[in-house]
Design an enzyme around this catalytic site. Structure first.
Site, PDB file in Angstrom:
ATOM      1  N   ARG A  95      36.196  11.949 -38.435  1.00 13.05           N
ATOM      2  CA  ARG A  95      36.786  11.300 -39.522  1.00 13.05           C
ATOM      3  C   ARG A  95      38.080  12.102 -39.923  1.00 13.05           C
ATOM      4  O   ARG A  95      39.074  11.560 -40.076  1.00 13.05           O
ATOM      5  CB  ARG A  95      35.994  10.816 -40.652  1.00 13.05           C
ATOM      6  N   HIS A  99      41.925  11.076 -39.788  1.00 16.69           N
ATOM      7  CA  HIS A  99      42.463  10.924 -41.063  1.00 16.69           C
ATOM      8  C   HIS A  99      43.878  11.994 -40.919  1.00 16.69           C
ATOM      9  O   HIS A  99      44.888  11.610 -41.652  1.00 16.69           O
ATOM     10  CB  HIS A  99      41.713  11.333 -42.217  1.00 16.69           C
ATOM     11  N   ASP A 107      48.689  16.926 -36.797  1.00 18.28           N
ATOM     12  CA  ASP A 107      49.684  18.037 -37.003  1.00 18.28           C
ATOM     13  C   ASP A 107      48.761  19.027 -38.072  1.00 18.28           C
ATOM     14  O   ASP A 107      49.170  20.201 -38.378  1.00 18.28           O
ATOM     15  CB  ASP A 107      50.980  17.911 -37.722  1.00 18.28           C
ATOM     16  N   ASN A 129      40.895  10.659 -49.271  1.00 19.89           N
ATOM     17  CA  ASN A 129      40.539  12.197 -48.826  1.00 19.89           C
ATOM     18  C   ASN A 129      39.669  12.815 -49.921  1.00 19.89           C
ATOM     19  O   ASN A 129      38.777  13.671 -49.447  1.00 19.89           O
ATOM     20  CB  ASN A 129      41.595  12.820 -48.307  1.00 19.89           C
ATOM     21  N   PRO A 199      44.023   3.009 -43.369  1.00 21.32           N
ATOM     22  CA  PRO A 199      43.262   1.696 -43.915  1.00 21.32           C
ATOM     23  C   PRO A 199      42.243   1.996 -44.773  1.00 21.32           C
ATOM     24  O   PRO A 199      41.299   2.772 -44.558  1.00 21.32           O
ATOM     25  CB  PRO A 199      42.598   1.283 -42.650  1.00 21.32           C
ATOM     26  N   HIS A 229      33.595   3.647 -37.017  1.00 16.03           N
ATOM     27  CA  HIS A 229      33.310   4.451 -38.407  1.00 16.03           C
ATOM     28  C   HIS A 229      31.909   4.111 -38.872  1.00 16.03           C
ATOM     29  O   HIS A 229      31.369   4.403 -39.773  1.00 16.03           O
ATOM     30  CB  HIS A 229      34.278   3.675 -39.421  1.00 16.03           C
TER      31      HIS A 229
END
Length: 247
Positions: A95, A99, A107, A129, A199, A229
């Site tokens: 995950r 993300h 990056d 997050n 999303p 997921h």
């Protein structure tokens, strides 16, 4: 399940190509203060350029410069998922990669607490997050060991990618073994406001299609990534309303 998990890691691996400046830097020696990667006059800054083709990446990227890099990451993930018997960390690493890549490309900007411009309201603080991303300690352990072996060589972005690959391998009992290219550059900027691109759990089909299409992903790829997921855990608040009765 194994097929969906493999597709998640493969698709995210190529969601973005090189993302910031030429060269690598130590991101965890500046965990609370990101060093300048490309000081003025000492290199050509490169803006993040999303690329579904993964252009600029290559397999065995560190074979010469840091041959032990990928093995170190694999061992850190194996220890967390297998030795410590914590499969949830494996799901968290996958995950974390997703993300990271969905915002600004792959990056490692999701790791930053502060940025080159002193911004502290980073992606980690964004609603999708905050207090939910997991696996930072595994990335930190791998990065520390890699720096001891080959200083200033391996990007944090590649470590996050390799960790997601290895997590899928151990979670599938070895049935998933995905070739993962390297060569990503670490980003210097990160903004909580940009996490609205991710999303959401309450997005309808039209909203989901739009958010994935903005990243160059078609509906089939969207379903694959969304289905992946199903591994790991979710907080009750995000799905309890779907059942009339639930303890």
């Amino acid at each position: 399940m194994a097929t969906k998990l493999a597709a998640l890691v493969v698709l995210v691996a190529f969601l973005a190509g090189p993302a910031a400046c030429e060269g690598a830097f130590i991101c965890f020696n500046g965990w609370l203060r990101l060093p300048i990667i490309c000081p003025r006059g000492s290199g050509t800054p490169r803006e993040p350029v999303p690329s579904t083709s993964g252009s600029g990446l290559s397999y065995g990227y560190y074979t010469t410069s840091c041959p032990s890099a990928e093995t170190i990451v694999t061992e850190a993930v194996r220890k967390a998922v297998v030795v410590d018997k914590n499969p949830g960390i494996g799901a968290g690493l996958i995950r974390l990669f997703f993300h990271d890549c969905f915002v600004r490309g792959c990056d490692a900007s999701v790791l930053l607490n502060t940025t080159n411009s002193k911004n502290s309201d980073t992606e980690r603080e964004g609603p999708p997050n905050k207090n939910s991303l997991r696996g930072f300690e595994v990335i930190y352990e791998a990065k520390t060991a890699i720096e001891a072996a080959c200083k200033n060589t391996v990007s944090c972005a590649d470590i996050v990618a390799f960790a997601a690959r290895d997590a899928s391998y151990f979670l599938s009992d070895g049935s998933i073994n995905i070739p993962m290219p390297g060569g990503r550059y670490d980003g210097r900027e990160s903004f909580a406001s940009e996490t609205d691109q991710l999303p959401g759990p309450f997005s309808n089909i039209s909203q989901l299609q739009a958010s994935f299409a903005a990243k160059g992903l078609n509906p089939v790829e969207m379903v694959t990534l969304s289905g992946a997921h199903t591994i790991g855990r979710a907080r009750c608040m995000f799905f309890s309303s779907r059942f009339s009765e639930m303890n």
